[in-house]
Design an enzyme around this catalytic site. Structure first.
Site, PDB file in Angstrom:
ATOM      1  N   CYS A   1       0.730  -1.412  -0.557  1.00 34.65           N
ATOM      2  CA  CYS A   1      -0.524  -0.219  -0.165  1.00 34.65           C
ATOM      3  C   CYS A   1       1.020   1.264   0.281  1.00 34.65           C
ATOM      4  O   CYS A   1       0.624   2.389  -0.504  1.00 34.65           O
ATOM      5  CB  CYS A   1      -1.117  -0.192   0.945  1.00 34.65           C
TER       6      CYS A   1
ATOM      7  N   PHE B   1      -4.711  10.295  19.169  1.00 29.92           N
ATOM      8  CA  PHE B   1      -4.191  10.379  20.677  1.00 29.92           C
ATOM      9  C   PHE B   1      -5.267  10.125  21.342  1.00 29.92           C
ATOM     10  O   PHE B   1      -5.438  11.495  22.495  1.00 29.92           O
ATOM     11  CB  PHE B   1      -4.185  11.814  20.213  1.00 29.92           C
ATOM     12  N   VAL B   2      -6.932   9.240  20.951  1.00 35.44           N
ATOM     13  CA  VAL B   2      -7.279   9.360  22.428  1.00 35.44           C
ATOM     14  C   VAL B   2      -6.883   8.996  23.752  1.00 35.44           C
ATOM     15  O   VAL B   2      -6.869   7.726  24.510  1.00 35.44           O
ATOM     16  CB  VAL B   2      -8.913   8.891  21.984  1.00 35.44           C
ATOM     17  N   ARG B   3      -6.525  10.218  24.591  1.00 37.58           N
ATOM     18  CA  ARG B   3      -5.812  10.369  26.179  1.00 37.58           C
ATOM     19  C   ARG B   3      -5.390  10.970  26.754  1.00 37.58           C
ATOM     20  O   ARG B   3      -5.681  11.959  26.063  1.00 37.58           O
ATOM     21  CB  ARG B   3      -4.722   9.192  26.178  1.00 37.58           C
TER      22      ARG B   3
END
Length: 283
Positions: free
Chosen positions: A119, A260-262
């Site tokens: 890819c 970056f869900v933190r």
């Protein structure tokens, strides 16, 4: 089969070394074989060997076969069980029997394998190949508060039994607009964890997942967006970062991508209108 394996380690802290027991995430190969063809001429063919953490193997196989376009509905499958004839590979070979009238497009499977392995050479070709296998952008009605996204890392971590022991395993979690966790699957491979999750939803007849989101414990590569698009997932969030091609594909798919869900923060890369943000406080 166990998710974790015991080991004795030498733990070094500063200039002190001590022996202690520890646990590691199990990693073993799973070979997926297909039984196909008319009743008078049944054939068998190996379609994949993946390194995985044992557990939910049937869901892993069904998720893989669905996202690769081999099966389209649960009724395509007659049975899915471990082979017992090969003692040397006990527990590590799964045979999926398809209905006699299910036609297998082997060229699609080979084309998808080539696309995913190359890819980086042509992102546009990768996206166009997936677009040809879907019904267009995801038609999701999912909307949720930002607070729901903020809450997911800790709540998913609390469900990760294997991670708690090893620190070396990924999770994929299915949630609704209220943040309720409907399914959580773990695996040493990020792709396998998502395949297990999609396979479970596929078998229960939940697809497409237009009113659901998926939360991942690692980064977001293009293959994870591809699988989510095939499953009709409206939102994909993760603790880590997305790749550039993952963002491009999510844009074409109409999937909301959050990275970056933190630590009470996150970045929105595509389709931000599905997330209700708090009103700014006027000074």
């Amino acid at each position: 089969m166990a998710l974790v394996a015991p080991v004795t380690i030498r733990k070094v802290t500063g200039d002190t070394a001590t022996e202690k027991p520890d646990l590691l995430a199990v990693e073993e190969p799973l070979e997926i074989r297909l039984g196909f063809g008319p009743m008078h001429d049944r054939q068998q063919r190996s379609v994949s060997v993946t390194m995985r953490t044992p557990g939910h193997d049937q869901e892993l196989a069904m998720g893989f076969l669905f996202t690769e376009g081999i099966v389209h509905k649960p009724d395509d499958i007659v049975s899915c069980r471990h082979c017992v004839q090969d003692e040397a590979k006990e527990g590590n070979v799964l045979r999926v029997e398809l209905k006699p009238d299910v036609l297998v497009d082997w060229t699609r499977l080979e084309r998808n394998t080539f696309t995913s392995s190359s890819c980086g050479l042509c992102g546009k070709a990768t996206i166009e190949a997936v677009m040809a296998e879907t019904a267009g952008p995801v038609e999701s009605t999912l909307h949720l508060d930002a607070a729901v996204l903020h809450s997911l890392p800790d709540r998913v971590r609390d469900t990760q039994r294997a991670f708690a022991y090893t620190g070396g395993i990924h999770a994929a979690a299915l949630f609704d607009a209220d943040g309720r966790l409907l399914l959580v699957r773990e695996d040493i491979g990020r792709h396998n964890a998502l395949d297990k999750l999609i396979g479970a939803a596929f078998w229960q007849g939940w697809l497409p997942l237009h009113v659901h989101g998926v939360f991942l414990s690692g980064r977001i590569g293009v293959e994870l967006v591809q699988k989510s698009w095939k499953a009709g997932i409206g939102l994909l969030g993760a603790v880590g970062a997305p790749s550039s091609l993952a963002v491009q594909m999510a844009q074409e798919a109409g999937i909301t991508l959050a990275g970056f869900v933190r630590d009470d923060r996150f970045n929105l890369y595509t389709e931000p209108q599905r997330i209700r943000l708090p009103m700014p406080v006027e000074g």
